[in-house]
Design a protein around this motif. Structure first.
Motif, PDB file in Angstrom:
ATOM      1  N   PRO A 183       0.818  -1.234   0.000  1.00  0.00           N
ATOM      2  CA  PRO A 183       0.000   0.000   0.000  1.00  0.00           C
ATOM      3  C   PRO A 183       0.845   1.274   0.000  1.00  0.00           C
ATOM      4  O   PRO A 183       0.573   2.202  -0.759  1.00  0.00           O
ATOM      5  CB  PRO A 183      -0.816  -0.126   1.288  1.00  0.00           C
ATOM      6  N   ARG A 184       1.872   1.324   0.820  1.00  0.00           N
ATOM      7  CA  ARG A 184       2.661   2.565   0.878  1.00  0.00           C
ATOM      8  C   ARG A 184       3.500   2.750  -0.384  1.00  0.00           C
ATOM      9  O   ARG A 184       3.702   3.869  -0.835  1.00  0.00           O
ATOM     10  CB  ARG A 184       3.521   2.615   2.140  1.00  0.00           C
ATOM     11  N   ARG A 217       1.265   4.166  -3.023  1.00  0.00           N
ATOM     12  CA  ARG A 217       1.078   5.619  -2.883  1.00  0.00           C
ATOM     13  C   ARG A 217       2.341   6.369  -3.319  1.00  0.00           C
ATOM     14  O   ARG A 217       2.263   7.433  -3.938  1.00  0.00           O
ATOM     15  CB  ARG A 217       0.724   5.961  -1.431  1.00  0.00           C
ATOM     16  N   ILE A 237      -6.534   7.145  -1.723  1.00  0.00           N
ATOM     17  CA  ILE A 237      -5.180   7.374  -1.236  1.00  0.00           C
ATOM     18  C   ILE A 237      -5.092   7.337   0.288  1.00  0.00           C
ATOM     19  O   ILE A 237      -4.022   7.143   0.853  1.00  0.00           O
ATOM     20  CB  ILE A 237      -4.646   8.724  -1.785  1.00  0.00           C
ATOM     21  N   THR A 238      -6.204   7.531   0.979  1.00  0.00           N
ATOM     22  CA  THR A 238      -6.172   7.562   2.441  1.00  0.00           C
ATOM     23  C   THR A 238      -6.801   6.314   3.033  1.00  0.00           C
ATOM     24  O   THR A 238      -7.630   5.668   2.394  1.00  0.00           O
ATOM     25  CB  THR A 238      -6.929   8.775   3.004  1.00  0.00           C
ATOM     26  N   ASP A 239      -6.426   6.023   4.241  1.00  0.00           N
ATOM     27  CA  ASP A 239      -7.049   4.947   4.978  1.00  0.00           C
ATOM     28  C   ASP A 239      -8.504   5.344   5.212  1.00  0.00           C
ATOM     29  O   ASP A 239      -8.803   6.489   5.538  1.00  0.00           O
ATOM     30  CB  ASP A 239      -6.325   4.759   6.322  1.00  0.00           C
ATOM     31  N   ARG A 299     -10.440   4.941   7.486  1.00  0.00           N
ATOM     32  CA  ARG A 299     -10.873   5.279   8.848  1.00  0.00           C
ATOM     33  C   ARG A 299     -10.480   6.687   9.273  1.00  0.00           C
ATOM     34  O   ARG A 299     -10.806   7.101  10.377  1.00  0.00           O
ATOM     35  CB  ARG A 299     -10.304   4.249   9.839  1.00  0.00           C
ATOM     36  N   ALA A 305      -5.201  15.147   2.628  1.00  0.00           N
ATOM     37  CA  ALA A 305      -4.338  14.162   1.974  1.00  0.00           C
ATOM     38  C   ALA A 305      -4.507  14.231   0.462  1.00  0.00           C
ATOM     39  O   ALA A 305      -3.523  14.197  -0.294  1.00  0.00           O
ATOM     40  CB  ALA A 305      -4.658  12.760   2.487  1.00  0.00           C
ATOM     41  N   TYR A 364      -1.499  15.233  -2.115  1.00  0.00           N
ATOM     42  CA  TYR A 364      -1.004  14.395  -3.223  1.00  0.00           C
ATOM     43  C   TYR A 364      -1.087  15.142  -4.540  1.00  0.00           C
ATOM     44  O   TYR A 364      -0.191  15.072  -5.378  1.00  0.00           O
ATOM     45  CB  TYR A 364      -1.778  13.088  -3.299  1.00  0.00           C
ATOM     46  N   VAL A 404      10.054  10.277   2.953  1.00  0.00           N
ATOM     47  CA  VAL A 404       9.864  10.467   4.404  1.00  0.00           C
ATOM     48  C   VAL A 404       8.390  10.386   4.804  1.00  0.00           C
ATOM     49  O   VAL A 404       8.020   9.638   5.704  1.00  0.00           O
ATOM     50  CB  VAL A 404      10.455  11.827   4.853  1.00  0.00           C
ATOM     51  N   ASP A 405       7.541  11.161   4.127  1.00  0.00           N
ATOM     52  CA  ASP A 405       6.157  11.264   4.588  1.00  0.00           C
ATOM     53  C   ASP A 405       5.221  10.199   4.024  1.00  0.00           C
ATOM     54  O   ASP A 405       4.212   9.878   4.638  1.00  0.00           O
ATOM     55  CB  ASP A 405       5.595  12.652   4.248  1.00  0.00           C
ATOM     56  N   VAL A 406       5.550   9.668   2.861  1.00  0.00           N
ATOM     57  CA  VAL A 406       4.676   8.634   2.287  1.00  0.00           C
ATOM     58  C   VAL A 406       5.187   7.242   2.647  1.00  0.00           C
ATOM     59  O   VAL A 406       4.437   6.409   3.144  1.00  0.00           O
ATOM     60  CB  VAL A 406       4.568   8.791   0.748  1.00  0.00           C
TER      61      VAL A 406
END
Lengths: 171, 247
Positions: A24-25, A28, A98-100, A102, A111, A115, A132-134
Motif C-alpha cells: 500500500p505505501r 502511494r 489514497i487515504t485509509d 478510517r 491528503a 497528493y 519520508v512522509d509517504v
C-alpha cells in the motif's frame, strides 16, 4: 529451527509475504511519482517481480528503504510515466483511495490535496517528501536511499512541505 | 502565502525536526527558542505537521472489530426498537464486566478515562510507579512525552496501573497489567523493535486508537492513544532508557 546459511545474522530474506505488507505505501509512493494509479500499480508489480527474481537479503527494519530504492529504479526506467504526470495532474476528488478509510473527512481532504500538490514539486523535493512522509523512512534512511546528506534531506523536506502547505491553504 | 524570508538550511532542518518530534533535551530547547525568534515560527512548524499528517493518512493499520456490539446485536431481534436494544446493551455490559472485550482491549480502553491521581515523580529514566516490579518509563527528557497523571483499576480480577503522558496535544495511556502475560489480541500485527516483540492494531472505537501490546518482565504492557505516526508508538514501547526500563 532451520536457518538459511546464506542469510547473515542481522539480515533476512525478502519474501512475497513481507513485500505484501509494503505494497500500500509503495503504491502511494509510485502514484506520487508517476501520477496515475494504473501506472503506479504496474510499477509496484514490476518492482516486486524484479526483487523476487533472485534471493535478496536485507537488513532488518530496512525493507521499506530497500524497496523504495528499487521502486525509484523502476520509475527511472519508465520516464514516460513521470512525463505524463506533469501534463496531466490528477484532480483531488479522484484520489479518495489514497487515504485509509478510517481517517476523518478533514484529514482525507488534506491528503488528497497534498497528493495533488506534489505534482508541482521539483523531482528532488518530491522524491524526498515521498521517501519520508509517504514511505515513512527516517531522514537517515531517506538520505541513503536518495544518495545525499541527511541535512539536505531535512532542508528539502522543509521546502517540499512548505510548498504543499501553501497549496492546502490556498484551497 | 509564502514565508517572509528564506530561512537558512540550518533553520529549515531545525523546524522539520521540531515538527516531527525528533529533537530532545537541549537540542529541542534550542530549536524551540529559534522557532519563537522567527517571524511566524510556530505557524511554519504547524504547516510542516499538517502536511506530514496528511501524507501519513494512508498508512494502513490492522483493525480489531469491537466484539460486544457485534455479538450483542446477534442476540436480539432486528425489529426491536433501537431504544430497547440500547437499554438491553447497557444491562448486558453491566452484567458482564468488560462485555466480551479481552482484558487487553479493556486496558486499551483506559486511555479514555481520566487520571485519578497526580503523575508519579521521575527517578532517572523511570517513574516512581510500578506493577509487580515493572516500572513506568520517563519519556519527557528523551521524547518530550510528559507524564500528567495516573489511575488504578481492576480488570477481570487483575490489578492495573495506568500512567498518562502528553505531547503536543496528543495523549497516551501506558497500562501495566498484573499477573501472567495476557494473550495478544487476534488480528494484531507483530513487529520486532530493538529486540522487543510488539503487537499493534487500531481500535476503531474512540475515534481510532492506536494500541501497542508487549511484555516486560513477564507482565503485559498496553500503550493506547492517538499518535501521528505509528512509529512513535513502537519507538516509545521499545525504549530501554539506557537499561533502566527492563524488557
Amino acid at each position: 529451527m532451520a536457518q538459511d546459511e546464506r542469510a547473515p545474522v542481522d539480515r533476512h530474506r525478502l519474501e512475497p509475504s513481507s513485500l505484501a505488507t509494503h505494497r500500500p505505501r509503495l503504491l502511494r509512493a509510485a502514484f506520487a511519482m508517476c501520477g496515475s494509479r494504473e501506472d503506479a500499480e504496474d510499477l509496484v508489480q514490476e518492482t516486486f517481480e524484479r526483487v523476487l527474481r533472485r534471493p535478496r537479503f536485507v537488513q532488518r527494519d530496512r525493507d521499506a528503504a530497500y524497496l523504495m530504492r528499487a521502486l525509484r529504479h523502476t520509475v527511472a526506467e519508465h520516464a514516460g510515466m513521470a512525463a505524463r504526470r506533469r501534463t496531466a495532474p490528477v484532480p483531488p476528488d479522484e484520489l479518495d483511495w489514497i487515504t485509509d478509510e478510517r481517517v476523518g473527512p478533514e484529514l482525507a481532504m488534506d491528503a488528497q490535496l497534498a497528493y495533488a500538490a506534489m505534482a508541482g514539486l521539483s523531482e528532488p523535493l518530491r522524491a524526498t517528501i515521498v521517501a519520508v512522509d509517504v514511505v515513512g523512512l527516517t531522514y537517515k534512511e531517506a538520505a541513503r536511499s536518495l544518495r545525499t546528506r541527511t541535512g539536505t534531506i531535512m532542508s528539502r523536506l522543509y521546502r517540499a512541505r512548505q510548498q504543499v502547505a501553501e497549496a492546502l491553504e490556498a484551497t | 502565502m509564502t514565508e517572509p524570508r528564506r530561512l537558512s538550511k540550518r533553520d529549515q532542518a531545525q523546524l522539520v525536526q521540531l515538527a516531527d518530534g525528533m529533537l530532545t533535551g537541549p537540542a529541542r530547547t534550542r530549536a524551540e527558542a529559534r522557532m519563537r525568534a522567527l517571524p511566524d515560527g510556530e505557524r511554519l512548524v504547524e504547516r510542516q505537521r499538517r502536511v506530514a499528517r496528511a501524507l501519513g493518512a494512508g498508512e494502513p493499520r490492522p483493525t480489531i472489530a469491537p466484539a460486544p456490539a457485534s455479538r450483542a446485536r446477534e442476540l436480539f431481534p432486528r425489529l426491536l426498537p433501537a431504544g430497547a436494544i440500547a437499554a438491553m446493551l447497557v444491562l448486558l455490559v453491566l452484567l458482564m464486566p468488560g462485555g466480551e472485550r479481552s482484558t487487553v482491549e479493556q486496558a486499551a480502553d483506559l486511555a479514555q478515562q481520566s487520571a485519578t491521581r497526580p503523575a508519579p515523580a521521575a527517578s532517572g529514566a523511570v517513574l516512581r510507579a510500578e506493577v509487580e516490579g515493572v516500572r513506568f518509563p520517563e519519556w519527557g527528557a528523551e521524547f518530550g512525552w510528559h507524564e500528567t497523571g495516573m489511575r488504578n483499576d481492576v480488570l477481570d480480577g487483575r490489578r492495573t496501573t495506568t500512567v498518562f503522558y502528553e505531547h503536543t496535544g496528543h495523549r497516551l495511556a501506558y497500562t501495566i497489567v498484573s499477573g501472567p502475560a495476557l494473550e495478544r489480541p487476534d488480528g494484531a500485527r507483530v513487529v520486532r523493535r530493538d529486540g522487543l516483540e510488539i503487537a499493534f492494531y487500531r481500535d476503531p472505537g474512540h475515534g481510532g486508537h492506536d494500541v501497542a501490546v508487549f511484555e516486560r518482565n513477564g507482565r503485559t504492557c498496553v500503550i493506547a492513544g492517538h499518535v501521528r505516526k505509528l512509529d512513535t508508538l513502537l519507538k516509545l514501547a521499545a525504549w530501554k532508557g539506557g537499561g533502566s526500563v527492563r524488557s
